[in-house]
Design an enzyme around this catalytic site. Structure first.
Site, PDB file in Angstrom:
ATOM      1  N   ASP A   1      19.478 -36.737   9.177  1.00  0.00           N
ATOM      2  CA  ASP A   1      18.302 -36.483  10.017  1.00  0.00           C
ATOM      3  C   ASP A   1      17.062 -36.134   9.206  1.00  0.00           C
ATOM      4  O   ASP A   1      17.156 -35.748   8.041  1.00  0.00           O
ATOM      5  CB  ASP A   1      18.579 -35.298  10.960  1.00  0.00           C
ATOM      6  CG  ASP A   1      19.567 -35.661  12.056  1.00  0.00           C
ATOM      7  OD1 ASP A   1      20.247 -36.699  11.935  1.00  0.00           O
ATOM      8  OD2 ASP A   1      19.673 -34.887  13.032  1.00  0.00           O
TER       9      ASP A   1
ATOM     10  N   HIS B   1      21.165 -33.968   6.296  1.00  0.00           N
ATOM     11  CA  HIS B   1      19.729 -34.246   6.264  1.00  0.00           C
ATOM     12  C   HIS B   1      19.366 -34.966   4.964  1.00  0.00           C
ATOM     13  O   HIS B   1      19.698 -34.458   3.887  1.00  0.00           O
ATOM     14  CB  HIS B   1      18.944 -32.937   6.400  1.00  0.00           C
ATOM     15  CG  HIS B   1      19.179 -32.256   7.723  1.00  0.00           C
ATOM     16  ND1 HIS B   1      20.279 -31.457   7.956  1.00  0.00           N
ATOM     17  CD2 HIS B   1      18.484 -32.311   8.890  1.00  0.00           C
ATOM     18  CE1 HIS B   1      20.242 -31.028   9.212  1.00  0.00           C
ATOM     19  NE2 HIS B   1      19.165 -31.530   9.805  1.00  0.00           N
TER      20      HIS B   1
HETATM   21 ZN    ZN Z   1      16.219 -32.620  12.772  1.00  0.00          ZN
END
Ligand code: ZN
Length: 464
Positions: A288, A430
């Site tokens: 993400d 991430h």
């Molecule tokens: Zn996020």
């Protein structure tokens, strides 16, 4: 009428009787004095006499509420608990109550005299109903002195038709795979909750949310929700209070024993169905908040090395700067998801602003790859029905949170995945942290060795 004894009794007997009465009186006074002396506190029998028990009907059929109040100013307590129609259940509840009282009394006895008056014990009960199940949630507040207070929760979940106590083992049908998924979900719910996530105590949290049956023993069913309670300091710092995780039963329907399943299963359940066919292992890695010109590229290279496909939930605000990189991710066979433009908490926004977040990002993705995104992921996992209705594609959260954003430690990535690993997992990472790229290879190597197939989010969703 004459009494033969009176005639025969001399004055010395009267004196002896008076003396005996006087002596007994002195003994009583002495014992009373002793019982107020902290060195010789009340015996159990004495304290047991100095309380009043009352019982009254409640709004719930078959349930009475018992109140046990101390009349002893040195050992004050007010204890409230339910009494059911079932002796076995009542025994379990009163055992807990008696142990709590005894613990409080023992602790109070150890106190200095001056601190005695500051103590108190209050146990109150809340009753919840779900079908023919009652949940009793007992809040136990024990104050020993100004500096020593503790509040704990105890629950009793009963089947009012059979008189059986229900625990998490019964609720999840004793399926250890379901427990693993359940524990992982509780972890991620606690970690994303703004009220708790800042206060999480790493070690305690990890210990208290392991997939072990005995750990999730404070539960209640209220309407169509399952509540899981934690004590002060058990998973978070005490200032976060007593964390409660609230899960719609529709979310965990596939995990529940048939008796607890509800008719409506949420389409947006983030808990995967337990896959009985363990011959095939699948996992979806998601990244993400990118793309990032360096980290995303390193991750792409590693994914290629392990022939793994993944899903990248991108921010429009970053897609606009790196359309070429977005194209590269897409051309490598990975999926592009929409993660909004500015990464806001959507549940606090108007429908118009939610649309703007989604649409502007969608435009940037289409500009970069000439296609729509495949799925949507709400920032922080924060979602409700309004958002689901506003977003035209499927919203997907995760089942394993690696906390890579928090630890920023490559060494922690694999342990975090291993700890919560289950089939058909969706793993949150991430691609904006160097530490995530640095820790990814051991994760890929381990999962490959364990026989996992790397799927994109769209590919794994049918197994959920
Ligand atoms: Zn996020």
């Amino acid at each position: 009428m004459t009494n033969p004894y009176r005639k025969r009794r001399g004055p010395w007997i009267d004196l002896l009787l008076i003396g005996a009465i006087g002596f007994l009186g002195a003994v009583i006074v002495f014992l009373t004095f002793l019982s107020d002396n902290p060195l010789f506190p009340h015996s159990d029998k004495t304290s047991a006499k100095e309380h009043t028990i009352t019982e009254e009907a409640s709004n719930f059929p078959g349930i009475k509420i018992v109140t046990d109040r101390s009349d002893d100013k040195n050992l004050p307590f007010t204890v409230q608990y339910p009494a059911t129609e079932y002796e076995d259940i009542n025994k379990v509840i009163t055992t807990y109550i008696e142990e709590s009282k005894q613990y409080y009394i023992n602790m109070m006895r150890l106190q200095q005299n001056s601190e005695k008056l500051a103590g108190n014990l209050t146990i109150s009960v809340e009753t919840f109903e779900h079908d023919h199940y009652y949940s009793f949630v007992l809040t136990n507040k024990m104050i020993l002195n100004a500096d020593d207070k503790q509040t704990t929760i105890q629950t009793f979940l009963i089947d009012s038709e059979t008189g059986v106590l229900i625990d998490i083992h019964a609720l999840l049908n004793g399926d250890s795979e379901s427990l693993k998924t359940f524990a992982a979900h509780i972890q991620s719910e606690l970690l994303k909750n703004p009220a708790y996530k800042e206060y999480v105590l790493e070690k305690e949290f990890a210990f208290a949310t392991e997939p072990k049956w005995e750990l999730f023993n404070r539960i209640a069913l209220k309407d169509d929700y399952l509540f899981i309670y934690f004590n002060e300091g058990e998973v978070t710092k005490p200032e976060a209070g007593m964390p409660v995780v609230e899960i719609p039963l529709s979310f965990i329907n596939p995990l529940l024993a048939s008796d607890f399943q509800i008719a409506m299963q949420s389409e947006n359940t983030i808990i995967p169905k337990v896959d009985k066919d363990t011959s095939k292992k699948r996992i979806a890695l998601t990244f993400d908040d990118g793309p990032h010109p360096e980290v995303t590229k390193q991750i792409l290279a590693l994914l290629e090395k392990y022939n793994a496909k993944a899903t990248f939930f991108m921010l429009g605000s970053r897609v606009q700067y790196y359309p070429g990189l977005v194209q590269e991710v897409h051309d490598s066979g990975h999926e592009i998801g929409n993660h909004t433009w500015t990464h806001p908490v959507l549940t606090k926004m108007s429908p118009a602003d939610i649309n703007k977040e989604y649409n502007s990002t969608e435009e940037a993705i289409i500009h970069a790859i000439g296609e729509h995104s495949t799925t949507f992921r709400p920032p922080y996992g924060a979602i409700n029905d309004d958002i689901r209705n506003a977003i035209p594609c499927k919203s997907v959260n995760w089942t394993i949170d690696t906390l890579d954003w928090k630890y920023r430690d490559p060494e922690k990535l694999l342990p975090m995945v291993k700890k919560a690993l289950h089939n058909n997992a969706i793993v949150l990472m991430h691609d904006i942290h160097q530490s995530t790229a640095d820790g990814l290879e051991p994760v890929l190597a381990y999962l490959q060795k364990e026989g996992y197939e790397f799927l994109t989010v769209s590919e794994i969703l049918p197994y959920h």
